[in-house]
Design an enzyme around this catalytic site. Structure first.
Site, PDB file in Angstrom:
ATOM      1  CD  GLN A  12       9.293   9.209 -36.875  1.00 32.37           C
ATOM      2  OE1 GLN A  12       9.767  10.192 -37.428  1.00 32.37           O
ATOM      3  NE2 GLN A  12       8.099   8.715 -37.194  1.00 32.37           N
ATOM      4  CG  ASP A  37      13.327  -9.312 -31.444  1.00 27.88           C
ATOM      5  OD1 ASP A  37      12.202  -8.938 -31.037  1.00 27.88           O
ATOM      6  OD2 ASP A  37      13.505  -9.912 -32.508  1.00 27.88           O
ATOM      7  CB  ILE A  38      10.352  -5.903 -27.545  1.00 28.02           C
ATOM      8  CG1 ILE A  38       9.526  -5.668 -28.806  1.00 28.02           C
ATOM      9  CG2 ILE A  38      11.171  -4.677 -27.158  1.00 28.02           C
ATOM     10  CD1 ILE A  38       8.371  -4.683 -28.604  1.00 28.02           C
ATOM     11  CE1 TYR A  62       5.870  -6.112 -39.440  1.00 26.14           C
ATOM     12  CE2 TYR A  62       3.873  -4.829 -39.746  1.00 26.14           C
ATOM     13  CZ  TYR A  62       4.821  -5.697 -40.237  1.00 26.14           C
ATOM     14  OH  TYR A  62       4.726  -6.157 -41.530  1.00 26.14           O
ATOM     15  CB  THR A 102      -1.843   3.928 -33.821  1.00 29.71           C
ATOM     16  OG1 THR A 102      -2.294   4.449 -35.058  1.00 29.71           O
ATOM     17  CG2 THR A 102      -2.446   2.545 -33.667  1.00 29.71           C
ATOM     18  CG  ASP A 103      -4.174   7.981 -36.107  1.00 32.28           C
ATOM     19  OD1 ASP A 103      -3.153   7.270 -35.995  1.00 32.28           O
ATOM     20  OD2 ASP A 103      -4.409   8.653 -37.127  1.00 32.28           O
ATOM     21  CE1 TYR A 126       0.957   0.147 -36.391  1.00 26.07           C
ATOM     22  CE2 TYR A 126      -0.903   1.500 -37.072  1.00 26.07           C
ATOM     23  CZ  TYR A 126       0.279   1.358 -36.380  1.00 26.07           C
ATOM     24  OH  TYR A 126       0.803   2.429 -35.689  1.00 26.07           O
ATOM     25  CE  LYS A 130       0.972   0.703 -31.812  1.00 30.81           C
ATOM     26  NZ  LYS A 130       2.380   0.681 -31.326  1.00 30.81           N
TER      27      LYS A 130
HETATM   28  N1  LIG Z   1       5.139   6.671 -37.180  1.00 28.10           N
HETATM   29  C1  LIG Z   1       3.861   7.041 -37.101  1.00 28.10           C
HETATM   30  O1  LIG Z   1       3.346   7.783 -37.945  1.00 28.10           O
HETATM   31  C2  LIG Z   1       3.010   6.554 -35.962  1.00 28.10           C
HETATM   32  C3  LIG Z   1       1.632   6.813 -35.995  1.00 28.10           C
HETATM   33  C4  LIG Z   1       0.841   6.367 -34.935  1.00 28.10           C
HETATM   34  C5  LIG Z   1       1.426   5.701 -33.868  1.00 28.10           C
HETATM   35  N2  LIG Z   1       2.775   5.469 -33.864  1.00 28.10           N
HETATM   36  C6  LIG Z   1       3.362   4.753 -32.728  1.00 28.10           C
HETATM   37  O2  LIG Z   1       4.337   5.584 -32.105  1.00 28.10           O
HETATM   38  C7  LIG Z   1       5.387   4.764 -31.557  1.00 28.10           C
HETATM   39  C8  LIG Z   1       6.734   5.255 -32.059  1.00 28.10           C
HETATM   40  O3  LIG Z   1       6.762   5.120 -33.470  1.00 28.10           O
HETATM   41  P1  LIG Z   1       7.959   5.642 -34.376  1.00 28.10           P
HETATM   42  O4  LIG Z   1       7.376   6.568 -35.362  1.00 28.10           O
HETATM   43  O5  LIG Z   1       9.100   6.082 -33.551  1.00 28.10           O
HETATM   44  O6  LIG Z   1       8.313   4.287 -35.117  1.00 28.10           O
HETATM   45  P2  LIG Z   1       9.633   3.876 -35.895  1.00 28.10           P
HETATM   46  O7  LIG Z   1      10.448   5.068 -36.244  1.00 28.10           O
HETATM   47  O8  LIG Z   1       9.175   2.938 -36.962  1.00 28.10           O
HETATM   48  O9  LIG Z   1      10.430   3.058 -34.781  1.00 28.10           O
HETATM   49  C9  LIG Z   1      10.048   1.805 -34.360  1.00 28.10           C
HETATM   50  C10 LIG Z   1      11.313   1.087 -33.997  1.00 28.10           C
HETATM   51  O10 LIG Z   1      10.955  -0.183 -33.432  1.00 28.10           O
HETATM   52  C11 LIG Z   1      11.914  -1.115 -33.880  1.00 28.10           C
HETATM   53  N3  LIG Z   1      11.410  -2.477 -33.757  1.00 28.10           N
HETATM   54  C12 LIG Z   1      10.549  -3.144 -34.541  1.00 28.10           C
HETATM   55  N4  LIG Z   1      10.369  -4.395 -34.094  1.00 28.10           N
HETATM   56  C13 LIG Z   1      11.143  -4.516 -32.986  1.00 28.10           C
HETATM   57  C14 LIG Z   1      11.399  -5.562 -32.089  1.00 28.10           C
HETATM   58  N5  LIG Z   1      10.822  -6.768 -32.244  1.00 28.10           N
HETATM   59  N6  LIG Z   1      12.235  -5.342 -31.051  1.00 28.10           N
HETATM   60  C15 LIG Z   1      12.849  -4.143 -30.890  1.00 28.10           C
HETATM   61  N7  LIG Z   1      12.660  -3.121 -31.728  1.00 28.10           N
HETATM   62  C16 LIG Z   1      11.810  -3.296 -32.759  1.00 28.10           C
HETATM   63  C17 LIG Z   1      12.153  -0.722 -35.324  1.00 28.10           C
HETATM   64  O11 LIG Z   1      13.331  -1.301 -35.793  1.00 28.10           O
HETATM   65  P3  LIG Z   1      13.445  -1.729 -37.355  1.00 28.10           P
HETATM   66  O12 LIG Z   1      13.289  -0.436 -38.122  1.00 28.10           O
HETATM   67  O13 LIG Z   1      14.794  -2.331 -37.410  1.00 28.10           O
HETATM   68  O14 LIG Z   1      12.337  -2.684 -37.613  1.00 28.10           O
HETATM   69  C18 LIG Z   1      12.227   0.780 -35.192  1.00 28.10           C
HETATM   70  O15 LIG Z   1      13.545   1.211 -34.926  1.00 28.10           O
HETATM   71  C19 LIG Z   1       5.042   3.347 -31.966  1.00 28.10           C
HETATM   72  O16 LIG Z   1       4.336   2.698 -30.943  1.00 28.10           O
HETATM   73  C20 LIG Z   1       4.117   3.518 -33.150  1.00 28.10           C
HETATM   74  O17 LIG Z   1       3.250   2.426 -33.366  1.00 28.10           O
HETATM   75  C21 LIG Z   1       3.584   5.890 -34.883  1.00 28.10           C
END
Ligand SMILES: NC(=O)c1ccc[n+]([C@@H]2O[C@H](COP(=O)([O-])OP(=O)(O)OC[C@H]3O[C@@H](n4cnc5c(N)ncnc54)[C@H](OP(=O)(O)O)[C@@H]3O)[C@@H](O)[C@H]2O)c1
Length: 298
Positions: A12, A37-38, A62, A102-103, A126, A130
């Site tokens: 997202q 894939d990172i 993740y 993340t928080d 998790y 992070k």
């Molecule tokens: N979402 C939250 O509420 C939240 C809260 C705190 C912090 N964050 C941080 O904010 C950042 C953005 O999060 P987001 O909400 O955009 O997360 P998201 O929607 O889950 O997107 C993460 C993306 O990373 C991909 N991914 C996973 N493993 C991978 C790999 N080995 N190589 C390449 N791509 C990979 C996933 O693909 P697949 O779906 O195919 O696995 C997914 O498309 C992240 O660092 C997250 O930890 C998010």
């Protein structure tokens, strides 16, 4: 003009970056997990070098908090060691590196907003993965920005608002946890602020917090969304442990955005206003289906 690599292109936050870059005519590549894939260190290096990338924004992560307890190696590979590798390649190429944390690096025992100076103490695999990613990236490349964000939501994403919408359409009674407090944060604000920081003349690298203004429990947030949707069913108060066996979420993890607000001279909009906007964009149609059994989840 920069040529930017956005990793995790289907996530997202990555999708929000792509919208923003298209609108502003900024050149980018945004491969999804299958395309890049990172955790494939050599391929990532070749990709960055061959495509002559001059900024890396790592949106891959993740994020499955409960599952990470059982998939520790995978969580660390993606959230820590792959982040270290990206930072290392950026250093080799002498370019800036941006990644998100993340928080959940905090333990939630504080009673007031967490600042960048507060001590981290993650409760979950998790959160630990992070936190290690933060440390390794900063060690590897001094030109690294780490933005800690919380409860992220963005159009086309899998997020809590979408989950609540699904519940609203399928349940006549919804239970949500009261014992988790933080701040929902819009991908629009994260992208906007990241870009503003990257475009400052004098840039201080390191850790920054970005969170929607105000704080809320999951219950209050869910109730707010359900009321906006016109939900007529029952909204019940629950506890995190009603939904999971793992007691690993910080009870309180509101991030203070003051540092970044002061640097940029801005005020991040309230989470309420961003959710209103999200729901309007979405043009939701709510159906209250009767007779659906209550199955709590979160
Ligand atoms: N979402 C939250 O509420 C939240 C809260 C705190 C912090 N964050 C941080 O904010 C950042 C953005 O999060 P987001 O909400 O955009 O997360 P998201 O929607 O889950 O997107 C993460 C993306 O990373 C991909 N991914 C996973 N493993 C991978 C790999 N080995 N190589 C390449 N791509 C990979 C996933 O693909 P697949 O779906 O195919 O696995 C997914 O498309 C992240 O660092 C997250 O930890 C998010």
């Amino acid at each position: 003009m920069k040529k930017c690599l956005i990793t995790g292109g289907a996530g997202q936050l990555a999708i929000e970056f792509q919208r923003f870059f298209k609108k502003n005519n900024i050149e980018f590549l945004a491969p999804n997990r299958i395309e890049l894939d990172i955790t494939d260190f050599d391929k990532v290096r070749d990709y960055i070098l061959n495509n002559d990338i001059d900024l890396v924004i790592n949106c891959a992560a993740y994020n499955l908090v409960d599952k990470a307890e059982e998939e520790k190696d995978m969580a660390y590979a993606i959230n820590a060691y792959a982040v270290e590798n990206l930072a290392k390649i950026c250093k080799e190429k002498k370019i800036e590196f941006v990644t998100y944390s993340t928080d959940f690096v905090f333990d939630g025992t504080k009673k007031t907003e967490y600042t960048e100076e507060d001590k981290i103490n993650p409760l979950s695999v998790y959160g630990c993965s992070k936190a290690l990613g933060e440390r390794l990236a900063l060690k590897e490349n001094k030109r690294t920005f780490i933005f800690r964000v919380s409860w992220v939501f963005g159009k086309d994403g899998k997020n809590f608002i979408e989950q609540v919408k699904t519940w609203a359409n399928t349940r006549e009674s919804i239970k949500i946890a009261t014992d988790q407090v933080s701040s929902p944060t819009s991908t629009k604000d994260i992208v906007d602020i990241t870009w503003k920081i990257l475009n400052l003349r004098n840039r201080d690298y390191g850790i920054y917090h970005i969170a929607g203004n105000g704080e809320t429990s999951r219950y209050e947030q869910g109730k707010y969304i359900l009321e906006k949707l016109g939900y007529k069913g029952e909204i019940l108060k629950g506890k995190c442990l009603d939904f999971t066996t793992y007691d690993i979420r910080p009870k309180y993890s509101k991030l203070s955005s003051k540092k970044i607000e002061n640097i940029l001279g801005i005020k991040i909009p309230s989470w309420h206003s961003r959710i209103d906007e999200y729901l309007e964009i979405d043009n939701i149609y709510f159906r209250n289906l009767n007779g659906v059994k209550n199955e709590e989840n979160e």
